[in-house]
Scaffold this motif. Structure first.
Motif, PDB file in Angstrom:
ATOM      1  N   LYS A  29       0.823  -1.204   0.000  1.00 61.45           N
ATOM      2  CA  LYS A  29       0.000   0.000   0.000  1.00 61.45           C
ATOM      3  C   LYS A  29       0.856   1.252   0.000  1.00 61.45           C
ATOM      4  CE  LYS A  29      -3.831   0.163   2.426  1.00 61.45           C
ATOM      5  NZ  LYS A  29      -4.759   0.330   3.558  1.00 61.45           N
ATOM      6  N   ILE A  30       0.776   2.009  -1.116  1.00 65.29           N
ATOM      7  CA  ILE A  30       1.437   3.310  -1.142  1.00 65.29           C
ATOM      8  C   ILE A  30       0.428   4.408  -1.461  1.00 65.29           C
ATOM      9  CG2 ILE A  30       3.743   2.473  -1.732  1.00 65.29           C
ATOM     10  CD1 ILE A  30       3.185   3.401  -4.610  1.00 65.29           C
ATOM     11  N   ALA A  31      -0.735   4.004  -1.980  1.00 62.59           N
ATOM     12  CA  ALA A  31      -1.805   4.975  -2.266  1.00 62.59           C
ATOM     13  C   ALA A  31      -3.002   4.594  -1.417  1.00 62.59           C
ATOM     14  CB  ALA A  31      -2.171   4.941  -3.748  1.00 62.59           C
ATOM     15  N   ILE A  32      -3.658   5.591  -0.813  1.00 63.30           N
ATOM     16  CA  ILE A  32      -4.767   5.243   0.066  1.00 63.30           C
ATOM     17  C   ILE A  32      -6.011   4.942  -0.756  1.00 63.30           C
ATOM     18  CG2 ILE A  32      -3.788   6.691   1.875  1.00 63.30           C
ATOM     19  CD1 ILE A  32      -6.289   8.468   1.641  1.00 63.30           C
ATOM     20  N   ASP A  52       8.415   7.367  -4.758  1.00 60.70           N
ATOM     21  CA  ASP A  52       9.319   8.514  -4.599  1.00 60.70           C
ATOM     22  C   ASP A  52       8.859   9.415  -3.459  1.00 60.70           C
ATOM     23  OD1 ASP A  52       7.070   9.694  -5.708  1.00 60.70           O
ATOM     24  OD2 ASP A  52       8.219  11.165  -6.835  1.00 60.70           O
ATOM     25  N   HIS A  53       7.737   9.056  -2.835  1.00 59.03           N
ATOM     26  CA  HIS A  53       7.238   9.886  -1.741  1.00 59.03           C
ATOM     27  C   HIS A  53       7.961   9.566  -0.443  1.00 59.03           C
ATOM     28  CE1 HIS A  53       4.102  12.547  -2.968  1.00 59.03           C
ATOM     29  NE2 HIS A  53       3.506  11.627  -3.679  1.00 59.03           N
ATOM     30  N   PRO A  54       8.273  10.587   0.350  1.00 56.95           N
ATOM     31  CA  PRO A  54       8.898  10.317   1.643  1.00 56.95           C
ATOM     32  C   PRO A  54       7.934   9.593   2.573  1.00 56.95           C
ATOM     33  CG  PRO A  54       8.367  12.652   1.415  1.00 56.95           C
ATOM     34  CD  PRO A  54       8.087  12.015   0.094  1.00 56.95           C
ATOM     35  N   GLU A  55       8.500   8.892   3.544  1.00 60.91           N
ATOM     36  CA  GLU A  55       7.668   8.127   4.483  1.00 60.91           C
ATOM     37  C   GLU A  55       6.660   9.014   5.208  1.00 60.91           C
ATOM     38  OE1 GLU A  55      10.730   6.264   6.760  1.00 60.91           O
ATOM     39  OE2 GLU A  55      10.704   4.450   5.547  1.00 60.91           O
ATOM     40  N   ARG A  56       7.029  10.256   5.487  1.00 62.30           N
ATOM     41  CA  ARG A  56       6.118  11.180   6.184  1.00 62.30           C
ATOM     42  C   ARG A  56       4.794  11.298   5.430  1.00 62.30           C
ATOM     43  NH1 ARG A  56       9.131  14.580   9.853  1.00 62.30           N
ATOM     44  NH2 ARG A  56       7.339  15.927  10.207  1.00 62.30           N
ATOM     45  N   PHE A  57       4.920  11.439   4.100  1.00 59.82           N
ATOM     46  CA  PHE A  57       3.719  11.607   3.265  1.00 59.82           C
ATOM     47  C   PHE A  57       2.836  10.364   3.346  1.00 59.82           C
ATOM     48  CE2 PHE A  57       1.576  10.667  -0.747  1.00 59.82           C
ATOM     49  CZ  PHE A  57       0.777  11.792  -0.889  1.00 59.82           C
ATOM     50  N   ILE A  58       3.461   9.188   3.206  1.00 60.27           N
ATOM     51  CA  ILE A  58       2.667   7.948   3.211  1.00 60.27           C
ATOM     52  C   ILE A  58       2.017   7.737   4.575  1.00 60.27           C
ATOM     53  CG2 ILE A  58       2.729   5.441   2.846  1.00 60.27           C
ATOM     54  CD1 ILE A  58       5.072   5.922   0.914  1.00 60.27           C
ATOM     55  N   ILE A  59       2.742   8.039   5.645  1.00 58.10           N
ATOM     56  CA  ILE A  59       2.171   7.893   6.995  1.00 58.10           C
ATOM     57  C   ILE A  59       0.959   8.809   7.166  1.00 58.10           C
ATOM     58  CG2 ILE A  59       2.624   8.325   9.466  1.00 58.10           C
ATOM     59  CD1 ILE A  59       5.534   7.304   8.893  1.00 58.10           C
ATOM     60  N   ASP A 100      -0.838  -0.287   9.921  1.00 67.01           N
ATOM     61  CA  ASP A 100      -0.318  -0.030   8.572  1.00 67.01           C
ATOM     62  C   ASP A 100       1.050   0.648   8.612  1.00 67.01           C
ATOM     63  OD1 ASP A 100      -2.373  -1.196   7.247  1.00 67.01           O
ATOM     64  OD2 ASP A 100      -3.238   0.620   6.400  1.00 67.01           O
ATOM     65  N   ILE A 101       1.228   1.569   9.558  1.00 66.25           N
ATOM     66  CA  ILE A 101       2.513   2.284   9.667  1.00 66.25           C
ATOM     67  C   ILE A 101       3.615   1.311  10.088  1.00 66.25           C
ATOM     68  CG2 ILE A 101       3.767   4.149  10.841  1.00 66.25           C
ATOM     69  CD1 ILE A 101       0.946   5.535  11.170  1.00 66.25           C
ATOM     70  N   GLU A 102       3.294   0.361  10.976  1.00 67.56           N
ATOM     71  CA  GLU A 102       4.283  -0.654  11.387  1.00 67.56           C
ATOM     72  C   GLU A 102       4.691  -1.529  10.206  1.00 67.56           C
ATOM     73  OE1 GLU A 102       3.413  -1.182  16.179  1.00 67.56           O
ATOM     74  OE2 GLU A 102       2.446  -2.585  14.800  1.00 67.56           O
ATOM     75  N   LEU A 103       3.721  -1.867   9.347  1.00 64.65           N
ATOM     76  CA  LEU A 103       4.043  -2.650   8.139  1.00 64.65           C
ATOM     77  C   LEU A 103       4.958  -1.852   7.215  1.00 64.65           C
ATOM     78  CD1 LEU A 103       0.623  -4.313   7.171  1.00 64.65           C
ATOM     79  CD2 LEU A 103       2.723  -5.504   7.785  1.00 64.65           C
ATOM     80  N   LEU A 104       4.668  -0.562   7.089  1.00 62.56           N
ATOM     81  CA  LEU A 104       5.459   0.313   6.220  1.00 62.56           C
ATOM     82  C   LEU A 104       6.888   0.456   6.730  1.00 62.56           C
ATOM     83  CD1 LEU A 104       5.420   2.527   3.851  1.00 62.56           C
ATOM     84  CD2 LEU A 104       5.037   4.164   5.687  1.00 62.56           C
TER      85      LEU A 104
END
Length: 306
Positions: free
Chosen positions: A37-40, A191-198, A269-273
């Motif tokens: 999952k990278i897009a919600i 290419d998105h930073p982790e902050r954005f995905i979180i 989800d954040i732990e998986l990421l």
């Protein structure tokens, strides 16, 4: 001595824009292709706000997918940003995937997108999604309707959710790509930073859990991400922004119950990421009419510099 250079496979790479009306399954497709999952995802229209880049690297190719916001008639400055962002993603790409929803059929929004595609020199593929939800007999008349409107390079019916025919689509895309470099490391999926995905993962949970009560007037700002000293745990502090006090009450819920549920689901989800234990702390803040304030939009990451 004969050269075997002709049989040697050249590396192919390129950028693929996914465009379509809201809620046709663009993010579901991107997550399926990338394998995580990278897009919600949400069944609410216009969930994707920023262009999300997903990277798929194989032995002989690298495909960089750009998932765009659904094209719709804007109602506020955020809407303007989203539509401009989607249309700009048609420039300087190698393939455009025009994704449509087999269940909803041809709509006025499709007319608007086709109008934008008329002048585009890039090859356009018609991707008919959600074929698992319609009878096969309904597909051909629907495809014919789209074919009347635009000359497509390829037409591929798929189910992004079930994975039907997705490999066929990838093979068809690869044939269209030019020879080129590997733009990203093989293990990089976005290419998105982790902050954005979180922040997006938290926003997804709010959208899912509050349903119709809190529409798209929410944003999530990550205040800090840091590793706890001496512990294998990442501490994430985030603020959920809403437009009205009544929405703040809904997000917090009775005795904080909604906030707790949002936090628990997002944390998983954040732990998986991150591949690490996560301590997540959430706050809610009211920022009236933030979607119409350019300075606030920029603060929340909606930069109008595409």
């Amino acid at each position: 001595m004969t050269s075997n250079s002709n049989t040697e496979q050249k590396f192919k790479s390129g950028f693929i824009s996914i465009i379509g009306r809201p809620n046709v399954g663009k993010s579901t497709f991107l997550n399926r292709v990338i394998g995580q999952k990278i897009a919600i995802m949400s069944d609410k229209p216009q969930t994707t706000r920023n262009k999300v880049q997903g990277v798929l690297t194989g032995n002989d190719s690298q495909m960089i997918f750009i998932d765009t916001p659904g094209i719709h008639k804007p109602k506020h400055k955020l809407g303007d940003f989203m539509v401009k962002s989607a249309i700009n993603a048609l420039r300087e790409v190698d393939v455009i995937l025009f994704m449509v929803n087999a269940v909803e059929g041809f709509g006025r929004g499709d007319e608007f997108i086709i109008e934008k595609l008329q002048d585009v020199k890039t090859p356009v593929f018609l991707v008919v999604n959600k074929i698992d939800e319609v009878h096969p007999d309904e597909l051909l008349p629907l495809i014919d309707k789209y074919k009347e409107k635009l000359n497509f390079q390829a037409i591929v019916p798929i189910s992004a959710l079930e994975g039907n025919n997705v490999d066929t689509l990838l093979t068809t895309i690869k044939k269209q790509l030019p020879e080129g470099p590997q733009y990203y490391p093989a293990d990089q999926v976005t290419d998105h930073p982790e902050r954005f995905i979180i922040s997006e993962l938290i926003r997804e949970k709010v959208l899912h859990l509050t349903r119709e009560e809190v529409p798209h007037s929410i944003a999530v700002v990550i205040d800090s991400i840091k590793k706890k000293e001496g512990k294998e745990i990442v501490e994430v502090m985030a603020t959920i922004i809403v437009e009205r006090s009544s929405q703040k009450g809904i997000v917090i819920g009775k005795q904080g119950s909604m906030m707790k549920e949002i936090g628990q689901r997002a944390r998983k989800d954040i732990e998986l990421l991150l591949g690490s234990k996560v301590y997540l702390e959430l706050w809610v803040k009211v920022q009236k009419d933030w979607r119409n304030k350019m300075s606030v939009l920029k603060d929340y990451g909606f930069n109008d510099d595409y």
